[in-house]
Design a protein around this motif. Structure first.
Motif, PDB file in Angstrom:
ATOM      1  N   GLU A 355       0.805  -1.225   0.000  1.00 40.76           N
ATOM      2  CA  GLU A 355       0.000   0.000   0.000  1.00 40.76           C
ATOM      3  C   GLU A 355       0.838   1.276   0.000  1.00 40.76           C
ATOM      4  N   VAL A 356       2.063   1.212   0.529  1.00 41.76           N
ATOM      5  CA  VAL A 356       2.844   2.432   0.684  1.00 41.76           C
ATOM      6  C   VAL A 356       3.615   2.750  -0.595  1.00 41.76           C
ATOM      7  N   THR A 357       3.951   4.025  -0.748  1.00 40.46           N
ATOM      8  CA  THR A 357       4.767   4.435  -1.898  1.00 40.46           C
ATOM      9  C   THR A 357       6.252   4.430  -1.563  1.00 40.46           C
ATOM     10  N   SER A 358       6.585   4.599  -0.271  1.00 37.18           N
ATOM     11  CA  SER A 358       7.981   4.554   0.145  1.00 37.18           C
ATOM     12  C   SER A 358       8.042   4.290   1.642  1.00 37.18           C
ATOM     13  N   ALA A 359       9.193   3.787   2.096  1.00 37.97           N
ATOM     14  CA  ALA A 359       9.392   3.509   3.514  1.00 37.97           C
ATOM     15  C   ALA A 359      10.862   3.708   3.840  1.00 37.97           C
ATOM     16  N   LYS A 360      11.105   4.143   5.083  1.00 37.57           N
ATOM     17  CA  LYS A 360      12.484   4.444   5.473  1.00 37.57           C
ATOM     18  C   LYS A 360      12.710   4.034   6.924  1.00 37.57           C
ATOM     19  N   TRP A 361      13.854   3.393   7.146  1.00 36.79           N
ATOM     20  CA  TRP A 361      14.309   3.077   8.497  1.00 36.79           C
ATOM     21  C   TRP A 361      15.708   3.658   8.651  1.00 36.79           C
ATOM     22  N   GLU A 362      15.937   4.373   9.750  1.00 37.19           N
ATOM     23  CA  GLU A 362      17.239   5.011   9.911  1.00 37.19           C
ATOM     24  C   GLU A 362      17.647   5.082  11.384  1.00 37.19           C
ATOM     25  N   ARG A 363      18.960   5.129  11.580  1.00 34.24           N
ATOM     26  CA  ARG A 363      19.562   5.226  12.910  1.00 34.24           C
ATOM     27  C   ARG A 363      19.110   4.069  13.802  1.00 34.24           C
ATOM     28  N   LEU A 364      19.531   2.877  13.408  1.00 38.20           N
ATOM     29  CA  LEU A 364      19.237   1.660  14.148  1.00 38.20           C
ATOM     30  C   LEU A 364      20.540   1.122  14.735  1.00 38.20           C
ATOM     31  N   THR A 365      20.563   0.838  16.036  1.00 41.56           N
ATOM     32  CA  THR A 365      21.771   0.356  16.703  1.00 41.56           C
ATOM     33  C   THR A 365      21.496  -0.994  17.345  1.00 41.56           C
ATOM     34  N   PHE A 366      22.360  -1.963  17.037  1.00 37.15           N
ATOM     35  CA  PHE A 366      22.248  -3.309  17.583  1.00 37.15           C
ATOM     36  C   PHE A 366      23.524  -3.619  18.358  1.00 37.15           C
ATOM     37  N   SER A 367      23.389  -4.140  19.570  1.00 34.95           N
ATOM     38  CA  SER A 367      24.589  -4.528  20.317  1.00 34.95           C
ATOM     39  C   SER A 367      24.277  -5.731  21.202  1.00 34.95           C
ATOM     40  N   GLY A 368      25.217  -6.685  21.218  1.00 40.15           N
ATOM     41  CA  GLY A 368      25.119  -7.822  22.114  1.00 40.15           C
ATOM     42  C   GLY A 368      23.949  -8.746  21.873  1.00 40.15           C
ATOM     43  N   ASN A 369      23.466  -8.832  20.638  1.00 41.74           N
ATOM     44  CA  ASN A 369      22.331  -9.694  20.329  1.00 41.74           C
ATOM     45  C   ASN A 369      22.794 -11.041  19.777  1.00 41.74           C
ATOM     46  N   ASP A 370      21.954 -12.053  19.945  1.00 40.92           N
ATOM     47  CA  ASP A 370      22.189 -13.382  19.390  1.00 40.92           C
ATOM     48  C   ASP A 370      21.116 -13.621  18.336  1.00 40.92           C
ATOM     49  N   PHE A 371      21.517 -13.621  17.068  1.00 39.61           N
ATOM     50  CA  PHE A 371      20.589 -13.809  15.957  1.00 39.61           C
ATOM     51  C   PHE A 371      20.687 -15.254  15.471  1.00 39.61           C
ATOM     52  N   ASP A 372      19.724 -16.082  15.842  1.00 41.40           N
ATOM     53  CA  ASP A 372      19.717 -17.477  15.429  1.00 41.40           C
ATOM     54  C   ASP A 372      18.681 -17.629  14.311  1.00 41.40           C
ATOM     55  N   GLY A 373      19.065 -17.205  13.152  1.00 44.00           N
ATOM     56  CA  GLY A 373      18.211 -17.139  11.969  1.00 44.00           C
ATOM     57  C   GLY A 373      18.792 -16.101  11.038  1.00 44.00           C
ATOM     58  N   ASP A 374      18.315 -16.053   9.814  1.00 41.97           N
ATOM     59  CA  ASP A 374      18.866 -15.112   8.843  1.00 41.97           C
ATOM     60  C   ASP A 374      18.506 -13.672   9.203  1.00 41.97           C
ATOM     61  N   VAL A 375      19.460 -12.772   9.010  1.00 45.18           N
ATOM     62  CA  VAL A 375      19.242 -11.336   9.195  1.00 45.18           C
ATOM     63  C   VAL A 375      19.200 -10.706   7.813  1.00 45.18           C
ATOM     64  N   LEU A 376      18.042 -10.193   7.427  1.00 53.69           N
ATOM     65  CA  LEU A 376      17.859  -9.626   6.089  1.00 53.69           C
ATOM     66  C   LEU A 376      18.110  -8.133   6.140  1.00 53.69           C
ATOM     67  N   LEU A 377      19.247  -7.708   5.604  1.00 57.15           N
ATOM     68  CA  LEU A 377      19.553  -6.283   5.534  1.00 57.15           C
ATOM     69  C   LEU A 377      19.076  -5.722   4.202  1.00 57.15           C
ATOM     70  N   HIS A 378      17.813  -5.937   3.931  1.00 52.60           N
ATOM     71  CA  HIS A 378      17.140  -5.391   2.754  1.00 52.60           C
ATOM     72  C   HIS A 378      15.671  -5.731   2.907  1.00 52.60           C
ATOM     73  N   ASP A 379      14.862  -5.277   1.975  1.00 50.50           N
ATOM     74  CA  ASP A 379      13.427  -5.559   1.983  1.00 50.50           C
ATOM     75  C   ASP A 379      13.133  -6.553   0.864  1.00 50.50           C
ATOM     76  N   PRO A 380      12.784  -7.800   1.188  1.00 44.93           N
ATOM     77  CA  PRO A 380      12.529  -8.780   0.127  1.00 44.93           C
ATOM     78  C   PRO A 380      11.174  -8.599  -0.553  1.00 44.93           C
ATOM     79  N   THR A 381      10.285  -7.777   0.027  1.00 46.26           N
ATOM     80  CA  THR A 381       8.930  -7.620  -0.508  1.00 46.26           C
ATOM     81  C   THR A 381       8.857  -6.503  -1.539  1.00 46.26           C
ATOM     82  N   ASN A 382       9.259  -5.302  -1.138  1.00 48.70           N
ATOM     83  CA  ASN A 382       9.236  -4.142  -2.036  1.00 48.70           C
ATOM     84  C   ASN A 382      10.557  -3.386  -1.919  1.00 48.70           C
ATOM     85  N   PRO A 383      11.639  -3.971  -2.406  1.00 49.18           N
ATOM     86  CA  PRO A 383      12.953  -3.356  -2.199  1.00 49.18           C
ATOM     87  C   PRO A 383      13.090  -1.977  -2.820  1.00 49.18           C
TER      88      PRO A 383
END
Length: 713
Positions: A355-383
């Motif tokens: 439904e959207v025409t554009s989307a933005k995510w900014e200034r995200l900080t991750f520290s000390g996390n355990d990611f047990d699964g794929d981390v997608l650094l992109h949008d697979p739906t509407n890149p």
């Protein structure tokens, strides 16, 4: 004046003694006239004769609840107490609230409390789906057109919505929604220490998606230490909230996890336990100042086949137009897990809806996390609609699976930084504009032809860094051929691993099954019929070990692996204690017959390697095996050439007659499962489908020595 003062006062409950101040019988319907009372801020019990709620569950308590809530609203003080009992809430038209939203009773402030699960409110399960509105609130916080008038606390209650039994629409929990007037907001609400079972959405406030002015958002909402079981929608939803805490909640079998959505500001989501079927924690639609701290979030087997099912989901809402940026999010100390093979195994995902025409995510900080699964650094739906910018993975994030990237031309991902992160698997980077600082790629990293502007310093323990891109400047340390002299490598993190078995994953007692901790094969080691090995706690350098008794014919087998390991491309790593040195014993072998590889001990206290179990081999005499002394052995086989490392980082080399492929693993016997059995304590064993290099073998030996406090020759 006296009448006005009496309006502000409330009587206590049925606990008052005979002859007390309780007034005579009064009406208990919604139009009741309340007698004057003399004590302010006391609890009004549902069993007060003026309220007269049925605690047996036989008749509905809607009117009684509303009477009590109206009394404390009109008095502008006091609380409502729910004594132990079963309180039925009926689905009646009495609480119609417009826009298809109905409720059992509405509360506007004060305290609504019980004694715990014994104070049980439940929606009549006989309600039919056809009678359901789009939302039904058993207990509504405010109404559509009237906000709360003072702080409200709901605590120590159990609420069962019977949403699944009813079927159809949404049974809420303790929730609030104001659609009628964009200026309305309900503030200072706490729901704590409640148990909420089988609802659509148990806790939370929201407004219409069209309401975007934070001046009129809800303020200071708290969901604290609640137990939530079985939801058809969100576990906790904070929408249009400025200032909030979702803290210490226990969500079991929820469809979606906690969600700060619709322009939320300054929300803490911390120390929650979430087991979900749909998605985990969601952050959406223009939210900012969100802190996600120390949560344990994991996908359940009940997730749908091929579902995205991310444990952390950055998404838009189903609203047309340009989506306001989601920004200033801190994600620290969490575990995000999706290991369900029938899903897409995503730990983190971004998604701009259609439904959207554009989307933005900014200034995200991750520290000390355990990611047990794929981390997608992109949008697979509407890149093409999506921009992700200024992302910082700082201080000891662990990536157990892939970090999935795409070329910048596909999705605008900019200024991504990593520092001191660990990558367990080989990674391929297709993106641009990334910087690394001291990150460890155990399986190596490839910068693909589409990558550019990748820079920094990485370690690729036991692997390689391959640069196929343009304008990249990555300095690699501790790569294959350039390991530090004192490097240590954990076999479980290295490439080519078939299976690694670590006794520290076992609990003291009788061994029934020993599952691998890592590797391409998942078959467990199990006792052969007739043997009952024991698991000893802390018996091998302070670590656990499995004790096999030769006299009792105890031994283990994986059965056949899915893929056999070629005889000419093999490594076996083992840490064990021989308990009967001086006689021939079989320690580790293939699974089917005597043609498969074999590590044994000789009568001369040597370690013997045979690439063909009944064929020729060669022995390593020094350091000699000693009864009760822990030892570490690494054998690598390349064609007919073999190397054996025994408690040292240098090898004895020799030749061994080539045998059959290794089709599985036996511990404590030959490849055919026969005698002489091994009498030993086994702490660790791993198999690779490649010969480790000399420097890799040395680094693994140092790791074993460091872990198990072994002395290397």
């Amino acid at each position: 004046m006296e009448a006005a003062m009496a309006k502000k006062l409330i009587s206590l409950d049925d606990a008052q003694p005979a002859g007390s101040r309780l007034p005579a019988a009064v009406r208990t319907d919604l139009n009741a006239t309340y007698a004057p009372v003399q004590v302010m801020n006391e609890r009004l019990s549902l069993l007060d004769p003026r309220i007269n709620a049925d605690p047996t569950g036989a008749t509905p308590v809607n009117a009684a609840l509303q009477t009590a809530f109206d009394m404390i609203r009109d008095a502008d003080a006091g609380s409502v107490f729910v004594p132990p009992g079963q309180y039925r809430i009926a689905r009646t038209p009495d609480g119609t609230d417009g826009a298809g939203q109905t409720y059992g009773a509405a509360i506007w402030g004060g305290v609504f409390e019980g004694v715990g699960d014994e104070s049980h409110l439940f929606l009549d399960p006989a309600t039919t789906a056809a009678a359901q509105a789009s939302r039904f609130y058993p207990i509504r916080i405010g109404t559509n057109g009237v906000a709360t008038s003072r702080p409200l606390t709901i605590r120590n209650l159990k609420l069962t919505g019977n949403n699944a039994a009813i079927g159809g629409a949404s049974v809420m929990g303790f929730a609030c929604r104001h659609d009628a007037d964009p200026l309305l907001h309900s503030d200072d609400v706490t729901v704590e220490h409640c148990t909420i079972v089988d609802t659509a959405m148990p806790i939370g406030p929201t407004k219409s998606a069209a309401h975007t002015d934070p001046t009129y958002f809800h303020r200071n909402w708290r969901a604290l230490n609640n137990t939530i079981r079985t939801t058809s929608n969100k576990m906790i939803e904070f929408g249009h909230v400025v200032g909030g805490w979702i803290t210490g909640n226990h969500g079991i079998d929820v469809y979606d996890g906690p969600q700060p959505i619709f322009y939320c500001q300054n929300i803490w989501v911390d120390r929650n336990y979430v087991r979900y079927r749909g998605t985990g924690i969601n952050i959406t639609q223009g939210s900012s100042g969100i802190w996600v701290i120390d949560n344990d979030v994991e996908c359940l087997p009940g997730a749908a086949n091929s579902a995205n099912a991310p444990a952390l989901f950055f998404r838009t809402e189903p609203s047309a137009g340009s989506n306001p940026a989601t920004r200033n999010v801190v994600v620290r100390g969490n575990r995000f897990a999706n290991t369900q093979a029938h899903t897409l195994r995503r730990a983190v995902q971004f998604q701009a809806r259609d439904e959207v025409t554009s989307a933005k995510w900014e200034r995200l900080t991750f520290s000390g996390n355990d990611f047990d699964g794929d981390v997608l650094l992109h949008d697979p739906t509407n890149p093409a609609k999506t921009t992700i910018i200024d992302v910082f993975f700082d201080q000891k994030n662990r990536f157990r699976r892939s970090v999935v990237t795409v070329p910048r031309a596909t999705c605008a991902v900019k200024r991504v930084r990593f520092r001191d992160s660990e990558f367990d698997q080989a990674q391929t980077i297709h993106a641009s504009d990334m910087k690394f600082s001291g990150d460890v790629f155990t399986g190596g990293v490839t910068l693909s032809a589409s990558s550019s502007g990748i820079r920094g310093t990485v370690e690729a323990l036991g692997a390689a860094v391959t640069d196929q891109g343009t304008e990249n400047a990555v300095t690699a340390e501790n790569v294959i051929g350039n390991l530090a002299p004192d490097a240590k490598l954990n076999p479980a993190t290295m490439s080519g691993l078939v299976a690694a078995f670590d006794a520290d994953t076992l609990t003291a007692g009788t061994l029934t099954s020993w599952a691998p901790t890592a590797g391409s094969e998942t078959a467990a080691l199990t006792p052969v019929s007739g043997g009952t090995p024991q698991i000893g706690e802390g018996i091998f350098g302070g670590h656990n070990a499995v004790t096999l008794s030769a006299a009792s014919s105890q031994r283990l087998t994986t059965g056949a692996w899915g893929t056999a390991v070629p005889n000419g491309s093999l490594t076996i790593v083992a840490a064990f204690t021989p308990n009967a040195v001086g006689a021939v014993q079989n320690y580790f072998a293939g699974q089917v017959n005597a043609l498969e590889p074999l590590i044994s001990g000789t009568a001369a206290k040597e370690v013997m390697w045979r690439a063909k179990g009944n064929g020729s081999g060669f022995a390593v005499a020094s350091p000699a095996l000693a009864t009760g002394t822990p030892t570490a052995v690494i054998v690598t086989q390349d064609g007919t050439n073999a190397k054996v490392y025994k408690d040292r980082t240098s090898a004895n080399s020799g030749t061994a007659e080539a045998g059959s492929a290794m089709t599985g693993l036996r511990v404590g016997s030959s490849g055919s499962g026969s005698t002489p059995y091994g009498d030993m304590n086994v702490a660790y064993v791993a198999v690779f489908n490649r010969p480790l290099t000399a420097e890799e073998s040395g680094a693994v030996m140092r790791w074993l020595a460091d872990r198990y406090v072994l002395t290397l020759a």
